[in-house]
Write an enzyme that holds these catalytic residues in place. Sequence first.
Site, mmCIF file in Angstrom:
data_model
loop_
_atom_site.group_PDB
_atom_site.id
_atom_site.type_symbol
_atom_site.label_atom_id
_atom_site.label_comp_id
_atom_site.label_asym_id
_atom_site.label_seq_id
_atom_site.Cartn_x
_atom_site.Cartn_y
_atom_site.Cartn_z
ATOM 1 N N HIS C 194 0.865 -1.182 0.000
ATOM 2 C CA HIS C 194 0.000 0.000 0.000
ATOM 3 C C HIS C 194 0.900 1.229 0.000
ATOM 4 C CE1 HIS C 194 -2.820 -3.073 1.152
ATOM 5 N NE2 HIS C 194 -3.814 -2.235 1.156
ATOM 6 N N ALA C 214 -3.341 3.454 4.385
ATOM 7 C CA ALA C 214 -3.007 3.889 3.033
ATOM 8 C C ALA C 214 -3.718 3.025 1.998
ATOM 9 C CB ALA C 214 -1.494 3.787 2.837
ATOM 10 N N GLY C 244 -10.396 2.132 6.776
ATOM 11 C CA GLY C 244 -9.665 1.167 5.964
ATOM 12 C C GLY C 244 -9.160 1.732 4.651
ATOM 13 N N HIS C 245 -8.336 0.954 3.993
ATOM 14 C CA HIS C 245 -7.680 1.390 2.761
ATOM 15 C C HIS C 245 -8.709 1.752 1.687
ATOM 16 C CE1 HIS C 245 -7.208 -3.186 1.593
ATOM 17 N NE2 HIS C 245 -8.422 -2.916 2.029
ATOM 18 N N GLY C 246 -8.449 2.832 0.978
ATOM 19 C CA GLY C 246 -9.306 3.214 -0.132
ATOM 20 C C GLY C 246 -10.602 3.917 0.259
#
Lengths: 349, 349, 349
Positions: C194, C214, C244-246
């Site tokens: 990430h 990330a 969380g990511h995204g």
Amino acid sequence: MRLDDLARRLGLEFEGEPSTEISALAPLSEAGTGELTFVSGERLSAQYAASRAGAAILPPEFDSLGRACLRSAAPYAEFARAVELFHPRPSPPPGVHPTAVVDPGAELGEGVSVGAYVVIGEGARIGDRSCLYPHVTVYPGVSIGADCRIHSGVHLREEVRLGDRVIVQSGAVIGGEGFGFAPTAEGARVRVPHRTGVEIGDDCEIGSNTTIDAAHPAHPRHGHAVARTRLGERVAVDNLVQIGHGCWLEDDVTICALVGLGGTTEVGRGAVMGGVSASAGHLRVGAGARVGGGTGVSGDVGDGEEVLGYTHMPARIYRRSWAAFKRLPELLRRVRRIEQRLKLGGETD
Amino acid sequence: MRLDDLARRLGLEFEGEPSTEISALAPLSEAGTGELTFVSGERLSAQYAASRAGAAILPPEFDSLGRACLRSAAPYAEFARAVELFHPRPSPPPGVHPTAVVDPGAELGEGVSVGAYVVIGEGARIGDRSCLYPHVTVYPGVSIGADCRIHSGVHLREEVRLGDRVIVQSGAVIGGEGFGFAPTAEGARVRVPHRTGVEIGDDCEIGSNTTIDAAHPAHPRHGHAVARTRLGERVAVDNLVQIGHGCWLEDDVTICALVGLGGTTEVGRGAVMGGVSASAGHLRVGAGARVGGGTGVSGDVGDGEEVLGYTHMPARIYRRSWAAFKRLPELLRRVRRIEQRLKLGGETD
Amino acid sequence: MRLDDLARRLGLEFEGEPSTEISALAPLSEAGTGELTFVSGERLSAQYAASRAGAAILPPEFDSLGRACLRSAAPYAEFARAVELFHPRPSPPPGVHPTAVVDPGAELGEGVSVGAYVVIGEGARIGDRSCLYPHVTVYPGVSIGADCRIHSGVHLREEVRLGDRVIVQSGAVIGGEGFGFAPTAEGARVRVPHRTGVEIGDDCEIGSNTTIDAAHPAHPRHGHAVARTRLGERVAVDNLVQIGHGCWLEDDVTICALVGLGGTTEVGRGAVMGGVSASAGHLRVGAGARVGGGTGVSGDVGDGEEVLGYTHMPARIYRRSWAAFKRLPELLRRVRRIEQRLKLGGETD
């Protein structure tokens, strides 16, 4: 990077124009000219057809429609390797930062990198090529394997043992005192010292600000000389997870964010605990079980079982009941109407 | 260690061969020769009979079956003391690590231990024999009592006051700004400064990475000159707990892991909040109440009440309803069948 | 402070005796002589009548009953400003503490304050007048805007970008590796790197020990060149939150404590996630939506919708069903009685 160079560096076969330039990576739905994406399976063939990606990593039998592509049995895994190529991130160089406080009794392996303001206590051992980022605190008696990556501000308390290639994200606390108290004769509460530590196997990952508590000698020992809180190999633990004293996680377990495992929870091989789920403790989640997000596990879950709900029940039953839940008021009215027709009084009349 | 030595050191009576060697501690179900265990009550007499422990700590009237034992009215508490004997952990020595940054205006008591890279701000006071592990950050104006143990990386923000013998596990943040905002005339949001701190009573324990926010002057003052977020004496708080601004916890409260207390939650003496439970805030959990794991407390809970569920209800009612929950789809079908028999249309027909 | 001085310093009109002394602030229900409080609206007129506050901040048309008061269209916001006056907290002075480790390649703006033991990596940029408290870790490549306040022990990982006037409470970890893995052909799991960071807009607030991960290039890019986990402007995030990511949060979103947002959650402008709620990920919470505390969001939530429950449903429906939930056992008995009257067997007979 040219397509043929990329293929060579990833060790994959390619199809299409070798000089195709790839400059970035993108998801299938967004990728455009010069961008590389991936397709994981046939169910995405329509999206692939509509995609304008410069190139895609495709499964072996997937129809490329004549476009530039790379072939792999695991397209997402190869995409992950491509991320490493396009967004390289060098490791910190080996060596010990002048500000690191390293006890003379500690042992550092070959090629270890110790960042600014790391504190390493007496009797600690750091394996070869492991990397400690700034502000990591390693209490006395800790042992870290080889090729580990311990991010900033992690706290490894006494008697914690990490295997090889363990990654710990920033702020995690491993080996804190468990929440264990004993009642005195007068009804007061005394703390039970948790001195026997935590053991984490090879290739585990621990998320940011996650907390994993140490065990004490009244916890199950699972055949070992002393009780430890233990994670097997390749266990992936997300952020803000609490793993209580005496827990025992077998290999390949996945624990998502904000999960709480009460003390002495056993989690069998390959099981998954969805985000925000929890175990009351003193129970076993079977091998390959899947505990849905938000589920409260209040007793054993069998091998391969899928459960949902608070408190948990088989997922199939929970989903049907939950769908019917919104019809409860209607149900009360319908029963009332039937009772009136039959000239029955209801319980609350 | 010999049985008679152990008995002497714990101040307990023993029975059996004085020279019995005890080399380790273990749970009742696993203990073997040379290992000490404990039995908390009669209900474990069968397990005791089956046990092969070298010696056990037993309640006064419990039948020892002629085996080596120690007598105590609180066997688990004595076992806890035995853990201390078999797994001693010396405290860090008194003194201030050369790398600690201590403001000239701060006051350190007698025998205080300050670890590497601790930062202590202006006007802070650390009581006698208290121990700060590496990387603790003590903001200006903090006061820590005597015999406290503050583990690595704890953050004590401005105006935090700790009593005596308080233990704080690594990474906890005490006194951060509460989540308080006021609307402007234009509908924007401005932060309300939370300047009046947190007060934590004697003998409290705070878990790893737990967060306890400061209060501001619009919070209830409970008879004090200024509003503070407050924990009474002997409050035990587990890991990853959030205690919001203006909360007021009375003595002997227990807060398990991943609990969230919304702002201005009052928790009465001796109450227990089970793991992953939460309070919406602006409510009172009565003295001696037991909030089950995962419960969402959405209003006051009476003294001694036991509640479960999201949102909460008396535990007895919740358990029965939850057991019936899985029969909801069946119930809909049965009512449909009755309606057909009576030639009634259902609501959704 | 005299009432007229206070009015002058807050820029408000006052009524009553100019020399009224105000020495403290308090809530409406508790304030006494010499204390200032506030009233937010007509619904509090009875409490105001009963109050003994020395002075109050009142809305423009609110009947002061002849007492000393200040006038404002946003009384709570002015009270917040008064807190600042009565409990001032000076910022740390500009300058770089001698123990801070600042990479030569990092750029510090005008009037920046860098505390003890801060570590700033290569290529990092800190904007004018920003303030980093002790023990903050700034990895390489981070960019922090102007007038930011980064409290102790915060970890800003690679490629994190903060706008202006961002406040981050102690212990937060921004930019850790997301929980992203790809399956290999053999069924093993490899980590997806990430590398593309987190972007946080102006005027955001991030709570203590909160974790924001990330993104990686397979996440949605929302029209940007590369995928990042992103918070818009004026987003307020409480303590112990996992993002969380995204994830993609638009302006003016509020995320309360212990919320978990699964990867690729979109949260529309002005939406609110109540404490302990969660998103399964890959869904959108609409603009202005209100997700009640403890709710499990398992699919999209429309603009302006209010939802509750696990798994979520419209709040109106959930509340009615939950009120009926405790009557489920009664319902089963009533249906059984009807069936007996009609001489029908139930499904479980």
